[in-house]
Design a protein around this motif. Sequence first.
Motif, PDB file in Angstrom:
ATOM      1  N   ILE A  72      18.707  35.361  -3.399  1.00 45.72           N
ATOM      2  CA  ILE A  72      17.286  35.214  -3.067  1.00 45.72           C
ATOM      3  C   ILE A  72      16.582  36.556  -3.204  1.00 45.72           C
ATOM      4  O   ILE A  72      15.500  36.661  -3.795  1.00 45.72           O
ATOM      5  N   THR A  73      17.188  37.609  -2.669  1.00 44.97           N
ATOM      6  CA  THR A  73      16.597  38.948  -2.766  1.00 44.97           C
ATOM      7  C   THR A  73      16.418  39.358  -4.222  1.00 44.97           C
ATOM      8  O   THR A  73      15.363  39.874  -4.610  1.00 44.97           O
ATOM      9  N   ALA A  74      17.441  39.118  -5.049  1.00 46.52           N
ATOM     10  CA  ALA A  74      17.373  39.493  -6.471  1.00 46.52           C
ATOM     11  C   ALA A  74      16.259  38.726  -7.180  1.00 46.52           C
ATOM     12  O   ALA A  74      15.502  39.305  -7.982  1.00 46.52           O
ATOM     13  N   MET A  75      16.135  37.430  -6.905  1.00 46.99           N
ATOM     14  CA  MET A  75      15.099  36.629  -7.556  1.00 46.99           C
ATOM     15  C   MET A  75      13.704  37.062  -7.115  1.00 46.99           C
ATOM     16  O   MET A  75      12.782  37.151  -7.932  1.00 46.99           O
ATOM     17  N   GLN A  76      13.540  37.340  -5.834  1.00 42.15           N
ATOM     18  CA  GLN A  76      12.226  37.769  -5.343  1.00 42.15           C
ATOM     19  C   GLN A  76      11.804  39.089  -5.966  1.00 42.15           C
ATOM     20  O   GLN A  76      10.625  39.284  -6.289  1.00 42.15           O
ATOM     21  N   GLN A  77      12.743  39.996  -6.168  1.00 44.72           N
ATOM     22  CA  GLN A  77      12.423  41.274  -6.813  1.00 44.72           C
ATOM     23  C   GLN A  77      11.946  41.062  -8.243  1.00 44.72           C
ATOM     24  O   GLN A  77      11.035  41.747  -8.718  1.00 44.72           O
ATOM     25  N   LEU A  78      12.537  40.088  -8.949  1.00 46.07           N
ATOM     26  CA  LEU A  78      12.130  39.802 -10.319  1.00 46.07           C
ATOM     27  C   LEU A  78      10.698  39.276 -10.391  1.00 46.07           C
ATOM     28  O   LEU A  78      10.035  39.402 -11.423  1.00 46.07           O
ATOM     29  N   PHE A  79      10.228  38.684  -9.302  1.00 42.05           N
ATOM     30  CA  PHE A  79       8.890  38.097  -9.287  1.00 42.05           C
ATOM     31  C   PHE A  79       7.840  39.028  -8.695  1.00 42.05           C
ATOM     32  O   PHE A  79       6.675  38.647  -8.561  1.00 42.05           O
ATOM     33  N   ASN A  80       8.221  40.251  -8.359  1.00 45.60           N
ATOM     34  CA  ASN A  80       7.284  41.193  -7.737  1.00 45.60           C
ATOM     35  C   ASN A  80       5.986  41.345  -8.524  1.00 45.60           C
ATOM     36  O   ASN A  80       4.893  41.353  -7.944  1.00 45.60           O
ATOM     37  N   ASN A  81       6.102  41.468  -9.843  1.00 45.96           N
ATOM     38  CA  ASN A  81       4.924  41.751 -10.679  1.00 45.96           C
ATOM     39  C   ASN A  81       4.411  40.524 -11.428  1.00 45.96           C
ATOM     40  O   ASN A  81       3.568  40.655 -12.318  1.00 45.96           O
ATOM     41  N   GLU A  82       4.926  39.353 -11.076  1.00 52.42           N
ATOM     42  CA  GLU A  82       4.455  38.118 -11.705  1.00 52.42           C
ATOM     43  C   GLU A  82       3.107  37.694 -11.136  1.00 52.42           C
ATOM     44  O   GLU A  82       2.801  37.956  -9.970  1.00 52.42           O
ATOM     45  N   ALA A  83       2.306  37.032 -11.985  1.00 55.66           N
ATOM     46  CA  ALA A  83       1.030  36.490 -11.502  1.00 55.66           C
ATOM     47  C   ALA A  83       1.279  35.409 -10.456  1.00 55.66           C
ATOM     48  O   ALA A  83       2.337  34.778 -10.443  1.00 55.66           O
ATOM     49  N   GLU A  84       0.313  35.214  -9.589  1.00 53.28           N
ATOM     50  CA  GLU A  84       0.441  34.194  -8.553  1.00 53.28           C
ATOM     51  C   GLU A  84       0.553  32.810  -9.193  1.00 53.28           C
ATOM     52  O   GLU A  84      -0.154  32.481 -10.141  1.00 53.28           O
ATOM     53  N   SER A  85       1.468  31.999  -8.678  1.00 52.61           N
ATOM     54  CA  SER A  85       1.660  30.630  -9.170  1.00 52.61           C
ATOM     55  C   SER A  85       2.429  29.862  -8.114  1.00 52.61           C
ATOM     56  O   SER A  85       2.967  30.444  -7.161  1.00 52.61           O
ATOM     57  N   GLY A  86       2.497  28.541  -8.315  1.00 52.97           N
ATOM     58  CA  GLY A  86       3.304  27.737  -7.410  1.00 52.97           C
ATOM     59  C   GLY A  86       4.756  28.162  -7.439  1.00 52.97           C
ATOM     60  O   GLY A  86       5.434  28.193  -6.411  1.00 52.97           O
ATOM     61  N   LEU A  87       5.253  28.512  -8.642  1.00 49.56           N
ATOM     62  CA  LEU A  87       6.648  28.950  -8.769  1.00 49.56           C
ATOM     63  C   LEU A  87       6.891  30.223  -7.970  1.00 49.56           C
ATOM     64  O   LEU A  87       7.903  30.336  -7.268  1.00 49.56           O
ATOM     65  N   LYS A  88       5.971  31.185  -8.068  1.00 49.75           N
ATOM     66  CA  LYS A  88       6.147  32.434  -7.316  1.00 49.75           C
ATOM     67  C   LYS A  88       6.147  32.157  -5.813  1.00 49.75           C
ATOM     68  O   LYS A  88       6.940  32.740  -5.061  1.00 49.75           O
TER      69      LYS A  88
END
Length: 270
Positions: free
Chosen positions: A175-191
Motif C-alpha cells: 500500500i505504501t509503495a502504491m501510494q508513493q507512485l500516485f503522489n504526483n498523479e492528477a486527482e481521480s477516482g483511482l487516486k
Amino acid sequence: MSYILTEDISVTHEFIKKHINFVLDDKDTYNRFFEEFQRYFLRAILSPIPFENFLLILDGVEIDLKDLRHLKNSLRRIFANDQHFKGIVGEHLFAFYYHKMVVDLLWAHGPKGRSSAEPGIDFITFTGNKEVKETIKITVWETKTTKNSVTTRASQIYDFFSEDGSFEENIDTEITAMQQLFNNEAESGLKEVVWDLYNIVINRDERFCIGASGISPVDNTTEDTFKKFAECFLGEISKEQRLVKFLFVELLDNLLTDLRDNIWNRLQAM
C-alpha cells in the motif's frame, strides 16, 4: 483474432471462476505470441535504456561492452534458478493476459522483482471506471505456476490468505509503495481509492477482492479444484470477492526454453 480464449466456469463453491486458454496450435500463432510476450516481459523486467539496448541486439546491432555487461548482470538472477524463472514467467503471463484482455483494467501493481521467490504480493489489479471510485475493485492475486496439476500448488495459496499467512504481513508495504507512485498523479477516482486502500482492505470493503491464479500447461481441473479457497476470509467477504482464474498454456515448456535461448543464452554467447 486473439489467441487468448476466456470462459466463465460455473461452480457451487463461494468464488467466481474463469478459465483462460492460450491457444497456440500453429507455428505462426506461437511466433506472434512469443514476440508479443517476450517484448512485454523484457519491458517489465528492464529499465528503459537496457530494454532499448536489448531490442538493438535482437536487430543484430552491436552495443557497447559496458551496456552488455549491465544487461547480463541485470538479468542474471532471473535465469539463475529454473524454478524461480518458471515462477516469474508465470506471473508475467498472468499480468500479460490482464493487460491484453481485461478491458476495464485501470492499473496494475507488480509482478514483483527478479524472482518469484521474493517475499511480497504477486500482483494487484484495479478494475472499473477510473473516475467513479465506487466502481473500482482492487484484487490481490497470489499466483502459482506449475508444469503439473495446479492442484499441487493450492495449499500455498490458502496459506498465503490464511489468518497467519503472508497477506497481512505484506499488504501494508505494498500500500505504501502504491501510494508513493500516485503522489504526483492528477486527482481521480483511482487516486482516491489508492489513498484509501488501508481502510478498504482492513474493513474488507466490497471493492476489495482476493484472487487465486494457477498457471499450467494442461487443464485437468475439476469442480473441486481450489475449493478450499472459499474458506479464505470466511465470514468477512462475499463470493463475488473471491476470484479464481486458471491460465493454461500448453506450450509452456517451449516458451520457457525459447525465452532462455533468445535472451539469456544469446547474451552469454556475446
